[in-house]
Write a protein that holds these residues in place. Sequence first.
Motif, PDB file in Angstrom:
ATOM      1  N   PHE A   1       0.830  -1.196   0.000  1.00  0.00           N
ATOM      2  CA  PHE A   1       0.000   0.000   0.000  1.00  0.00           C
ATOM      3  C   PHE A   1       0.868   1.250   0.000  1.00  0.00           C
ATOM      4  N   VAL A   2       0.481   2.189  -0.852  1.00  0.00           N
ATOM      5  CA  VAL A   2       1.176   3.466  -0.993  1.00  0.00           C
ATOM      6  C   VAL A   2       0.159   4.556  -0.691  1.00  0.00           C
ATOM      7  N   TYR A   3       0.483   5.432   0.263  1.00  0.00           N
ATOM      8  CA  TYR A   3      -0.468   6.446   0.708  1.00  0.00           C
ATOM      9  C   TYR A   3      -0.048   7.826   0.223  1.00  0.00           C
ATOM     10  N   LEU A   4      -0.992   8.532  -0.360  1.00  0.00           N
ATOM     11  CA  LEU A   4      -0.801   9.911  -0.791  1.00  0.00           C
ATOM     12  C   LEU A   4      -1.576  10.821   0.157  1.00  0.00           C
ATOM     13  N   PRO A   5      -0.885  11.555   1.057  1.00  0.00           N
ATOM     14  CA  PRO A   5      -1.585  12.474   1.966  1.00  0.00           C
ATOM     15  C   PRO A   5      -2.140  13.673   1.191  1.00  0.00           C
ATOM     16  N   VAL A   6      -3.352  14.055   1.535  1.00  0.00           N
ATOM     17  CA  VAL A   6      -3.995  15.215   0.922  1.00  0.00           C
ATOM     18  C   VAL A   6      -4.480  16.125   2.042  1.00  0.00           C
ATOM     19  N   GLU A   7      -3.927  17.336   2.107  1.00  0.00           N
ATOM     20  CA  GLU A   7      -4.347  18.305   3.123  1.00  0.00           C
ATOM     21  C   GLU A   7      -5.629  18.991   2.638  1.00  0.00           C
ATOM     22  N   VAL A   8      -6.725  18.711   3.328  1.00  0.00           N
ATOM     23  CA  VAL A   8      -8.030  19.247   2.954  1.00  0.00           C
ATOM     24  C   VAL A   8      -8.367  20.425   3.863  1.00  0.00           C
ATOM     25  N   PRO A   9      -8.594  21.605   3.310  1.00  0.00           N
ATOM     26  CA  PRO A   9      -8.942  22.767   4.142  1.00  0.00           C
ATOM     27  C   PRO A   9     -10.409  22.732   4.570  1.00  0.00           C
ATOM     28  N   ARG A  10     -10.809  23.713   5.371  1.00  0.00           N
ATOM     29  CA  ARG A  10     -12.211  23.821   5.762  1.00  0.00           C
ATOM     30  C   ARG A  10     -13.054  24.255   4.571  1.00  0.00           C
ATOM     31  N   GLY A  11     -14.351  23.928   4.642  1.00  0.00           N
ATOM     32  CA  GLY A  11     -15.292  24.410   3.633  1.00  0.00           C
ATOM     33  C   GLY A  11     -15.318  23.611   2.353  1.00  0.00           C
ATOM     34  N   VAL A  12     -14.863  22.351   2.383  1.00  0.00           N
ATOM     35  CA  VAL A  12     -14.873  21.523   1.175  1.00  0.00           C
ATOM     36  C   VAL A  12     -16.167  20.703   1.134  1.00  0.00           C
ATOM     37  N   ARG A  13     -16.828  20.749   0.020  1.00  0.00           N
ATOM     38  CA  ARG A  13     -18.073  19.999  -0.171  1.00  0.00           C
ATOM     39  C   ARG A  13     -17.805  18.599  -0.714  1.00  0.00           C
ATOM     40  N   GLU A  14     -16.830  18.487  -1.630  1.00  0.00           N
ATOM     41  CA  GLU A  14     -16.619  17.210  -2.324  1.00  0.00           C
ATOM     42  C   GLU A  14     -15.141  17.005  -2.603  1.00  0.00           C
ATOM     43  N   ILE A  15     -14.704  15.772  -2.446  1.00  0.00           N
ATOM     44  CA  ILE A  15     -13.374  15.377  -2.912  1.00  0.00           C
ATOM     45  C   ILE A  15     -13.569  14.384  -4.043  1.00  0.00           C
ATOM     46  N   ARG A  16     -12.879  14.638  -5.151  1.00  0.00           N
ATOM     47  CA  ARG A  16     -12.980  13.775  -6.336  1.00  0.00           C
ATOM     48  C   ARG A  16     -11.565  13.349  -6.727  1.00  0.00           C
ATOM     49  N   VAL A  17     -11.401  12.073  -6.996  1.00  0.00           N
ATOM     50  CA  VAL A  17     -10.094  11.501  -7.309  1.00  0.00           C
ATOM     51  C   VAL A  17     -10.183  10.746  -8.627  1.00  0.00           C
ATOM     52  N   ALA A  18      -9.207  10.976  -9.498  1.00  0.00           N
ATOM     53  CA  ALA A  18      -9.078  10.210 -10.739  1.00  0.00           C
ATOM     54  C   ALA A  18      -7.644   9.717 -10.842  1.00  0.00           C
ATOM     55  N   TYR A  19      -7.472   8.542 -11.409  1.00  0.00           N
ATOM     56  CA  TYR A  19      -6.102   8.047 -11.555  1.00  0.00           C
ATOM     57  C   TYR A  19      -5.974   7.221 -12.818  1.00  0.00           C
ATOM     58  N   THR A  20      -4.747   7.169 -13.312  1.00  0.00           N
ATOM     59  CA  THR A  20      -4.404   6.316 -14.451  1.00  0.00           C
ATOM     60  C   THR A  20      -3.065   5.657 -14.149  1.00  0.00           C
ATOM     61  N   TYR A  21      -2.799   4.564 -14.812  1.00  0.00           N
ATOM     62  CA  TYR A  21      -1.464   3.960 -14.749  1.00  0.00           C
ATOM     63  C   TYR A  21      -1.194   3.283 -16.072  1.00  0.00           C
ATOM     64  N   THR A  22       0.073   3.008 -16.334  1.00  0.00           N
ATOM     65  CA  THR A  22       0.503   2.514 -17.635  1.00  0.00           C
ATOM     66  C   THR A  22       0.708   1.012 -17.607  1.00  0.00           C
ATOM     67  N   LYS A  23       0.092   0.353 -18.565  1.00  0.00           N
ATOM     68  CA  LYS A  23       0.389  -1.061 -18.786  1.00  0.00           C
ATOM     69  C   LYS A  23       1.698  -1.151 -19.574  1.00  0.00           C
ATOM     70  N   ALA A  24       2.520  -2.126 -19.237  1.00  0.00           N
ATOM     71  CA  ALA A  24       3.824  -2.266 -19.874  1.00  0.00           C
ATOM     72  C   ALA A  24       3.783  -3.350 -20.949  1.00  0.00           C
ATOM     73  N   THR A  25       4.835  -3.411 -21.726  1.00  0.00           N
ATOM     74  CA  THR A  25       5.048  -4.541 -22.625  1.00  0.00           C
ATOM     75  C   THR A  25       5.939  -5.532 -21.895  1.00  0.00           C
ATOM     76  N   VAL A  26       5.390  -6.698 -21.602  1.00  0.00           N
ATOM     77  CA  VAL A  26       6.115  -7.668 -20.771  1.00  0.00           C
ATOM     78  C   VAL A  26       6.208  -9.001 -21.503  1.00  0.00           C
ATOM     79  N   PRO A  27       7.229  -9.786 -21.201  1.00  0.00           N
ATOM     80  CA  PRO A  27       7.340 -11.122 -21.808  1.00  0.00           C
ATOM     81  C   PRO A  27       6.198 -12.013 -21.357  1.00  0.00           C
ATOM     82  N   ALA A  28       5.917 -13.030 -22.140  1.00  0.00           N
ATOM     83  CA  ALA A  28       4.899 -14.007 -21.775  1.00  0.00           C
ATOM     84  C   ALA A  28       5.232 -14.610 -20.413  1.00  0.00           C
ATOM     85  N   GLY A  29       4.196 -14.722 -19.568  1.00  0.00           N
ATOM     86  CA  GLY A  29       4.388 -15.290 -18.242  1.00  0.00           C
ATOM     87  C   GLY A  29       4.791 -14.296 -17.176  1.00  0.00           C
TER      88      GLY A  29
END
Length: 511
Positions: free
Chosen positions: A59-87
């Motif tokens: 597990f890898v944790y990304l701390p996010v400092e959230v100030p007062r007065g926030v209605r919504e937190i929205r998170v999007a992420y992507t990652y790259t698939k690699a070219t790997v040998p069979a198996g």
Amino acid sequence: MCTDADHGDDRGDLGRRALLVTGAATALTLGTMSFADAAEGSSSTRTLTGTLPPGAPDFVYLPVEVPRGVREIRVAYTYTKATVPAGTQNNALDIGLFDERGTALGGEGFRGWSGGARSEFFVRADDATPGYVPGPVRAGTWHIALGPYTVAPDGLPYTVTVTLTHGEPGETPVPSYPPQRARGRGRAWYRGDCHLHSWYSDGRRTPAEIGALARAAGLDFINTSDHNTQSAHAHWADVAGDDLLVMLGEEITTRNGHVVALGTDPGTFVDWRYRARDNRWAKYADRIRRAGGLVVPAHPHATCIGCGWKFGFGEADAVEVWNGPYTADDEVSLADWDNTLVSYARSRGSGGRGSWLPAMGNSDAHRDPDRVGGPQTVVLADDLTWAAIQAGIRAGHAYVAETKDVEVAFTASGGRGRTAGLGERLAVAADTPVTVTLEVRGAPGCTLHIVTDEGTLFTSAPLPDSGTGTATWHTTPSYAAYVRAEVRHPATVPGLPGALTAFTNPIFLGA
């Protein structure tokens, strides 16, 4: 650290990370993503990019400092698939969220998990993406949890984007949960499927769709078991009815196996962030039981990464021997479970009085064409309630059937008119003649088998087209420590048994 501009960009490089010991396993904590106060109705966005190496912590944790007065937190992420040998395993990255209460194991900070099923999610007081728990977005340090399930040899490049929307929070809805009783038939056989996934984890069906499929499959009860989240619990009340009991639970998906929490108190969350070597499992098994649930290791010999059960069965109340369409790993699970019966019989023979491990079967249905109720556990219970169904499963008063059409009756009798059924003991002297009777309906072309601690000692001819048949076999407790039944399809591979149509829990023989 991200800048205070409307859109910041930072790199989560390995040289900038801190390595923490959480008490169960190492976890990587990245540099903090900070946000400034902003006007109501405005939004602020930050982006982090980085690469995780092979051998990254679970597990890898990304701390996010959230100030007062926030209605919504929205998170999007992507990652790259690699070219790997069979198996070679390619990249796979899961994601979840913890609020300002922290990431401690078993703590109160959990706000949701979608694994790899979604590329973005949001949380606010009045609503949340399926898999996440609605509630206020309070000020403080939140954490996005990344789970590198597998990492390719060249690493796992990722990008995480966080958007905060400022404004009034809204009101959190009061959850409504399904009742713990349905209209039963008194003491009777009830059919159920206790391993199901909705769109609140990686399933593709709504609770309403699952309920309709459960009713069509002839089920009397189901148990919800979305991966690593309790967020679905508040969305099943409308699915339950007089004809369908809905129990609540979770599939705790660790890196060393999966376990179904069956029938836990509404809103119960059970943490999954540990391995067998961390010696944390007993604590969380106890958490399930304290919440009123049963501990059921799932698909113990499944071949997917992290799916094989490595915690042992000392904390289990039952085990899922048959999972979905019958395959080779189910056959291995059946043999492994049978070995636990032999071990129990051996223990009793040497004076021990320990418990034995009952078996069950479930569909693990996620999406079409997965069949809800295929297979299903048929339980003898005093009524159609959470407590009665759990008691029947725990006692082994159950068999597993491929469909609602398959019915099995299995008894052993001997001595002065004594009779025992599934999960029971026929307490007669070692040399007492015992008659074992197996009756089956709904299994055309299948064969009937009687299995003991020595192996399969009786096999019938194939059943006629009616699918109905009876088998009788005679033994003594000195010859068979237990008897159990199997109903099998014709074999398709020479030298290997056919797939199961049904199997029963054992009847133990002897005082």
